[in-house]
Scaffold this motif. Structure first.
Motif: not given
Length: 127
Positions: A4, A22, A24, A34, A96
């Motif tokens: 992340l 963020c 991912a 998330i 995050c």
């Protein structure tokens, strides 16, 4: 390996806006949430908001309801936190994080019991 990466912090005047991102990667087929946490100096870390990958349902802490909006772009594997009407007390390092969905996901989020964490990004709101 799940990763992340948080982006988008900065300095803004009270009443202004910022958008955190963020990015991912590494998730497989499992459903997950998330979201964002924040921690100000001398204060406990607190959950701000999350979004679920299974149904895109958001969760917001009471102190950001009506001001912050979380969203996701599945094609980019990115979650955004749009922060409006920022207040000096919103100043903190924002992190995050991601965790698995489940019947207790709200409680786990509030407790900070997440499976994966990204690095923080500083948000500073001047008065």
């Amino acid at each position: 390996e799940v990763q992340l990466q948080a982006f988008g912090g900065g300095l803004v005047q009270a009443g202004g806006s910022l958008r955190l991102s963020c990015a991912a990667s590494g998730f497989k087929s499992e459903n997950y949430i998330i979201g964002w946490f924040r921690q100000a100096p001398g204060k406990r870390r607190e959950g701000v908001s999350y979004i679920s990958s299974s149904d895109s349902m958001p969760y917001y802490a009471d102190f950001v309801k009506g001001r912050f909006t979380i969203s996701s772009d599945n094609a980019k594997n990115t979650v955004y936190l749009e922060m409006n009407n920022l207040k000096p007390e919103d100043s903190a390092v924002y992190y995050c994080a991601a965790g698995r969905t489940g019947w207790d996901q709200v409680e786990r989020f509030i407790m900070g019991a997440m499976n994966y964490w990204g690095q923080g990004t500083q948000v500073t709101v001047s008065s």
